[in-house]
Design a protein around this motif. Sequence first.
Motif, PDB file in Angstrom:
ATOM      1  N   THR A  68       0.859  -1.172  -0.043  1.00 13.10           N
ATOM      2  CA  THR A  68       0.009   0.077  -0.065  1.00 13.10           C
ATOM      3  C   THR A  68       0.686   1.302   0.193  1.00 13.10           C
ATOM      4  N   ARG A  69       1.909   1.032   0.719  1.00 13.14           N
ATOM      5  CA  ARG A  69       2.574   2.543   0.969  1.00 13.14           C
ATOM      6  C   ARG A  69       3.471   2.694  -0.478  1.00 13.14           C
ATOM      7  N   GLU A  70       4.069   1.685  -0.983  1.00 12.13           N
ATOM      8  CA  GLU A  70       4.691   1.624  -2.155  1.00 12.13           C
ATOM      9  C   GLU A  70       3.923   2.108  -3.344  1.00 12.13           C
ATOM     10  N   ILE A  71       2.469   1.874  -3.473  1.00 13.07           N
ATOM     11  CA  ILE A  71       1.644   2.192  -4.296  1.00 13.07           C
ATOM     12  C   ILE A  71       1.191   3.703  -4.361  1.00 13.07           C
ATOM     13  N   GLY A  72       1.100   3.955  -2.746  1.00 16.23           N
ATOM     14  CA  GLY A  72       0.943   5.437  -2.636  1.00 16.23           C
ATOM     15  C   GLY A  72       1.987   6.562  -3.108  1.00 16.23           C
ATOM     16  N   ILE A  73       3.425   6.127  -2.877  1.00 16.41           N
ATOM     17  CA  ILE A  73       4.554   6.673  -3.253  1.00 16.41           C
ATOM     18  C   ILE A  73       4.472   6.726  -4.731  1.00 16.41           C
ATOM     19  N   ARG A  74       4.207   5.734  -5.465  1.00 19.52           N
ATOM     20  CA  ARG A  74       4.234   5.714  -6.854  1.00 19.52           C
ATOM     21  C   ARG A  74       3.056   6.717  -7.617  1.00 19.52           C
ATOM     22  N   LYS A  75       2.025   6.630  -6.819  1.00 20.10           N
ATOM     23  CA  LYS A  75       1.019   7.474  -7.234  1.00 20.10           C
ATOM     24  C   LYS A  75       1.429   9.000  -7.088  1.00 20.10           C
ATOM     25  N   VAL A  76       1.825   9.315  -6.164  1.00 19.29           N
ATOM     26  CA  VAL A  76       2.150  10.611  -5.937  1.00 19.29           C
ATOM     27  C   VAL A  76       3.512  10.941  -6.794  1.00 19.29           C
ATOM     28  N   LEU A  77       4.243  10.107  -7.084  1.00 20.24           N
ATOM     29  CA  LEU A  77       5.206  10.493  -8.186  1.00 20.24           C
ATOM     30  C   LEU A  77       4.959  10.265  -9.535  1.00 20.24           C
ATOM     31  N   GLY A  78       3.586  10.262  -9.974  1.00 15.88           N
ATOM     32  CA  GLY A  78       2.797  10.330 -11.060  1.00 15.88           C
ATOM     33  C   GLY A  78       2.537   8.988 -11.865  1.00 15.88           C
ATOM     34  N   ALA A  79       2.697   7.829 -11.209  1.00 20.41           N
ATOM     35  CA  ALA A  79       2.379   6.520 -11.632  1.00 20.41           C
ATOM     36  C   ALA A  79       0.782   6.503 -12.019  1.00 20.41           C
ATOM     37  N   SER A  80       0.393   6.121 -13.182  1.00 16.38           N
ATOM     38  CA  SER A  80      -0.935   5.890 -13.673  1.00 16.38           C
ATOM     39  C   SER A  80      -1.527   4.546 -13.074  1.00 16.38           C
ATOM     40  N   ALA A  81      -2.548   4.405 -12.886  1.00 18.73           N
ATOM     41  CA  ALA A  81      -3.285   3.552 -12.417  1.00 18.73           C
ATOM     42  C   ALA A  81      -3.007   1.993 -13.509  1.00 18.73           C
ATOM     43  N   ALA A  82      -2.840   2.178 -14.619  1.00 18.23           N
ATOM     44  CA  ALA A  82      -2.412   1.030 -15.556  1.00 18.23           C
ATOM     45  C   ALA A  82      -1.195   0.687 -15.086  1.00 18.23           C
TER      46      ALA A  82
END
Length: 163
Positions: A68-82
């Motif tokens: 969860t934390r890794e996914i949150g960081i990736r989303k903050v850095l601009g990773a798309s849902a795909a």
Amino acid sequence: MLAEIGGLWKAVYPNEKFEYAFYDDTIARFYEKEQKTAQLMNTAMGIAIFISCMGLFGLATFTAQQRTREIGIRKVLGASAASITTMLSKDFILLVAIALAVAAPVAWYCMQRWLEHFAYRTTIAWWIFAVAGLSAMLIALLTVSFQAVKAALASPVKSLRVE
């Protein structure tokens, strides 16, 4: 026609009972065991696929919670849902591919041994294993993608506030 044959039978063998069977019924009885085995195998396969999907769903849920934390960081850095869904799904697809690579030769060997006992034999085509493998990967992808998309669409603020 059968009445005439029965009459001739009584004339030749008066003390014997006239019994007859049609050839197609006789042949059908030879394959009753295989039909019952096929029904049993189909039921067992359905149950096994359902249990496997439940386990895969639980494992995907656990993996998404652990990351969860890794996914949150990736989303903050601009990773798309795909990209997040792809990241979470590719590990499971790799495991299914490894399982297919192990199971396909074993299944081919067992099928060859089983088919040896029939008078009319057929060969097992390679595409049957390809379709089975693609089906297994599709089922795994559908099972995992639900949790992966749910994790990818979650708010990164909530996942980063956990600690």
